[in-house]
Structure formats: C-alpha cells, structure tokens
Design a protein around this motif. Structure first.
Motif, PDB file in Angstrom:
ATOM      1  N   ALA A 136       0.822  -1.206   0.000  1.00  0.00           N
ATOM      2  CA  ALA A 136       0.000   0.000   0.000  1.00  0.00           C
ATOM      3  C   ALA A 136       0.856   1.256   0.000  1.00  0.00           C
ATOM      4  O   ALA A 136       0.608   2.214  -0.742  1.00  0.00           O
ATOM      5  CB  ALA A 136      -0.923  -0.015   1.213  1.00  0.00           C
ATOM      6  N   ARG A 137       1.907   1.267   0.826  1.00  0.00           N
ATOM      7  CA  ARG A 137       2.746   2.457   0.914  1.00  0.00           C
ATOM      8  C   ARG A 137       3.594   2.644  -0.340  1.00  0.00           C
ATOM      9  O   ARG A 137       3.929   3.771  -0.707  1.00  0.00           O
ATOM     10  CB  ARG A 137       3.611   2.384   2.168  1.00  0.00           C
ATOM     11  CG  ARG A 137       2.781   2.620   3.430  1.00  0.00           C
ATOM     12  CD  ARG A 137       3.575   2.522   4.710  1.00  0.00           C
ATOM     13  NE  ARG A 137       2.761   2.983   5.837  1.00  0.00           N
ATOM     14  CZ  ARG A 137       3.104   2.856   7.115  1.00  0.00           C
ATOM     15  NH1 ARG A 137       4.267   2.272   7.428  1.00  0.00           N
ATOM     16  NH2 ARG A 137       2.317   3.297   8.069  1.00  0.00           N
ATOM     17  N   GLU A 143       2.792   8.489   3.914  1.00  0.00           N
ATOM     18  CA  GLU A 143       1.906   9.371   4.671  1.00  0.00           C
ATOM     19  C   GLU A 143       0.433   9.057   4.428  1.00  0.00           C
ATOM     20  O   GLU A 143      -0.415   9.352   5.276  1.00  0.00           O
ATOM     21  CB  GLU A 143       2.187  10.834   4.298  1.00  0.00           C
ATOM     22  CG  GLU A 143       3.594  11.297   4.628  1.00  0.00           C
ATOM     23  CD  GLU A 143       3.883  11.207   6.110  1.00  0.00           C
ATOM     24  OE1 GLU A 143       2.975  11.503   6.915  1.00  0.00           O
ATOM     25  OE2 GLU A 143       5.028  10.841   6.479  1.00  0.00           O
ATOM     26  N   ALA A 144       0.118   8.461   3.295  1.00  0.00           N
ATOM     27  CA  ALA A 144      -1.290   8.224   2.947  1.00  0.00           C
ATOM     28  C   ALA A 144      -1.866   7.005   3.639  1.00  0.00           C
ATOM     29  O   ALA A 144      -3.084   6.906   3.826  1.00  0.00           O
ATOM     30  CB  ALA A 144      -1.436   8.069   1.439  1.00  0.00           C
ATOM     31  N   GLY A 164      -7.305  10.881   6.187  1.00  0.00           N
ATOM     32  CA  GLY A 164      -8.528  11.580   5.815  1.00  0.00           C
ATOM     33  C   GLY A 164      -9.784  10.775   6.079  1.00  0.00           C
ATOM     34  O   GLY A 164     -10.797  10.948   5.395  1.00  0.00           O
ATOM     35  N   ASP A 165      -9.735   9.875   7.081  1.00  0.00           N
ATOM     36  CA  ASP A 165     -10.893   9.059   7.444  1.00  0.00           C
ATOM     37  C   ASP A 165     -11.418   8.230   6.282  1.00  0.00           C
ATOM     38  O   ASP A 165     -12.628   8.056   6.104  1.00  0.00           O
ATOM     39  CB  ASP A 165     -12.033   9.942   7.986  1.00  0.00           C
ATOM     40  CG  ASP A 165     -11.676  10.590   9.313  1.00  0.00           C
ATOM     41  OD1 ASP A 165     -10.971   9.942  10.106  1.00  0.00           O
ATOM     42  OD2 ASP A 165     -12.090  11.740   9.543  1.00  0.00           O
ATOM     43  N   ARG A 166     -10.487   7.729   5.477  1.00  0.00           N
ATOM     44  CA  ARG A 166     -10.860   6.850   4.373  1.00  0.00           C
ATOM     45  C   ARG A 166     -10.367   5.445   4.662  1.00  0.00           C
ATOM     46  O   ARG A 166      -9.376   5.250   5.364  1.00  0.00           O
ATOM     47  CB  ARG A 166     -10.272   7.359   3.057  1.00  0.00           C
ATOM     48  CG  ARG A 166     -10.722   8.766   2.697  1.00  0.00           C
ATOM     49  CD  ARG A 166     -10.162   9.205   1.370  1.00  0.00           C
ATOM     50  NE  ARG A 166     -10.586  10.558   1.025  1.00  0.00           N
ATOM     51  CZ  ARG A 166     -10.419  11.101  -0.159  1.00  0.00           C
ATOM     52  NH1 ARG A 166      -9.831  10.422  -1.135  1.00  0.00           N
ATOM     53  NH2 ARG A 166     -10.828  12.329  -0.411  1.00  0.00           N
TER      54      ARG A 166
END
Length: 259
Positions: A136-137, A143-144, A164-166
């Motif tokens: 994923a990174r 940071e995401a 971002g609450d995703r």
C-alpha cells in the motif's frame, strides 16, 4: 484522485494475503491466463476458507518489482471504470516493495494435560499485515497509509486505513489453485472491494489470477504473471449492460529477488 488510485492499487493486495480453498480443474487457470484479454466471465472457484498454502520455494523475505505491462478496457467507450485513463500512466513503470512468507502458526493447545506451546506447521503462508502495508505504501506513499488490519476471525477480511478518514475494505469470497506439470503455482482469487470516505462509497468485484514460477535456486529468483480483472457490482447502474464481462483488465509482471 486518492480514491480511484487506491481502488486500482489494491487489486494486487490479494496476491499476498488470503486463503486457499481448493484445486481448479487441471489446466483451467493456465488456459485463462493464455486467453488474455479475451475474458468473458469469472472462472469456476470455491468458497475461500483459511490461509493460502504457498510452495516451499517461496519461503523467506523478498523484494518484489511489480510492473504494469498491459491494460485493457473491454467495454470502452460505453463503460470505463473510474481511474482507468489515469492508471495508464503507470504502464511500464516498475514499483518495488518487500514481502515475506512464513510458516503458519498452529493454534495454541487448550489441553489441560499438555503444555500450551505455539508450534509452527509446515504450511507456508504470507505475512499478511507486513506484505499489505508495504504494498500500500509503495503505491500510495507512507503518509497516505495509516495501518492495515486483518480480521482476527478470518484471514480473508482486511481493512486498510487511509489518511482523511478513508478506508478500503477487501473481502475474499472465492478462489482456486492449480499446479502445472512444469511446476508453476497458479492462484485465482475473487474479492469484493469497498472504498469508504469519499463523496459516496465505491464497490466493485475483482478477480486476480497469478502464475508463480521458480526461475533459479541460486540465487533464488521467482517470476510471476498476474492478470487482475475488475467487474461491476450489482449496485452499479451499468451492471446488467456489462453482463458479467470485466470492465477493466490489468496485466503485471512480478519479479522476486532476495531482500
């Protein structure tokens, strides 16, 4: 942009995460790969149960170089998935990340007369959290991606928490495996992807078929050919128009070397 990129990037997640359920008809999966991009419907699979048992030659820590080598939108221009055009910019752009495969831990003994010892079995499985977080990174940036969680009651359900609450929820429903006469190990996995946190939830179905082959023992080298097919969910207004055909196909070349 993050939403669509996340949905595409995590098509690879099942490659390292999920479980085994049964063998496919001899040659069915290899034939399916050979027919790319003429895919019409999902291959015959069985309900997913437990962890995927990988071949012994995949044990250990690996650096993986993943390269998107082809992509097709079979129903374009009538139906094109969100982000398909943007994903074409990733063509022939390799991305590297670390993965590892480890012996499965046997359940703790509950006998009152025997010592409770965590024993390791001879079954080789993926280190799901490690592999998925690195993957994923690599695609989305450190940071995401906040964390990856695996359902303690089922290795077939994963949640990736994004800034971002995703979050992206991936649930494997079906799969099959096949070992060819020349030693290729082939898997097909079908899973649901739900992306939450945007203006509206986005749901689709993904089928990922991967053929692994051991190229060399010294130095250890593995190559893999993977095709990821994206299907519309029944909630999509174009679902019946697609008529069980994939709306996007991505083909990757994977190269494994010792990390």
């Amino acid at each position: 942009m993050l939403a669509m990129k996340a949905i595409w990037s995590f098509c690879l997640v099942a490659l390292f995460l999920f479980g085994w359920s049964g063998n496919a008809t001899a040659g069915e999966l290899s034939d399916r790969l050979a027919k790319f991009p003429q895919w019409e419907k999902l291959t015959s699979v069985q309900p997913a149960v437990g962890d995927l048992a990988y071949p012994d030659w995949m044990a250990g820590d690996w650096k993986v170089k993943s390269t998107l080598v082809d992509l097709v939108a079979p129903l374009a221009p009538d139906i094109v998935t969100p982000g398909f055009d943007a994903n074409s910019k990733q063509l022939n752009q390799p991305i590297s990340f670390l993965v590892r495969f480890i012996p499965e831990k046997s359940p703790v003994s509950r006998s009152k007369t025997l010592p409770q010892i965590n024993q390791k079995s001879s079954i080789l499985v993926a280190d799901r959290v490690f592999n998925s977080l690195n993957l994923a990174r690599a695609y989305l940036g450190n940071e995401a991606v906040l964390s990856v969680k695996i359902d303690p009651n089922s290795p077939n359900r994963q949640i990736t928490l994004l800034r971002g609450d995703r979050q992206l929820v991936s649930i494997v429903s079906d799969r099959a495996t096949e070992t060819t006469a020349d030693g290729e190990f082939i898997t097909t996995e079908v899973f649901q992807q739900l992306f939450k946190g945007g203006s509206r939830p986005y749901l689709n179905k993904v089928e990922s078929t991967t053929a692994y082959r051991q190229v060399s023992q010294s130095p250890p080298t593995i190559e893999a050919d993977q095709v990821t097919a994206v299907y519309l969910s029944p909630q999509d207004p174009d679902y019946f128009i697609a008529n069980s055909h994939p709306v996007a196909l991505y083909r990757y070349r994977l190269e494994f070397s010792p990390s």
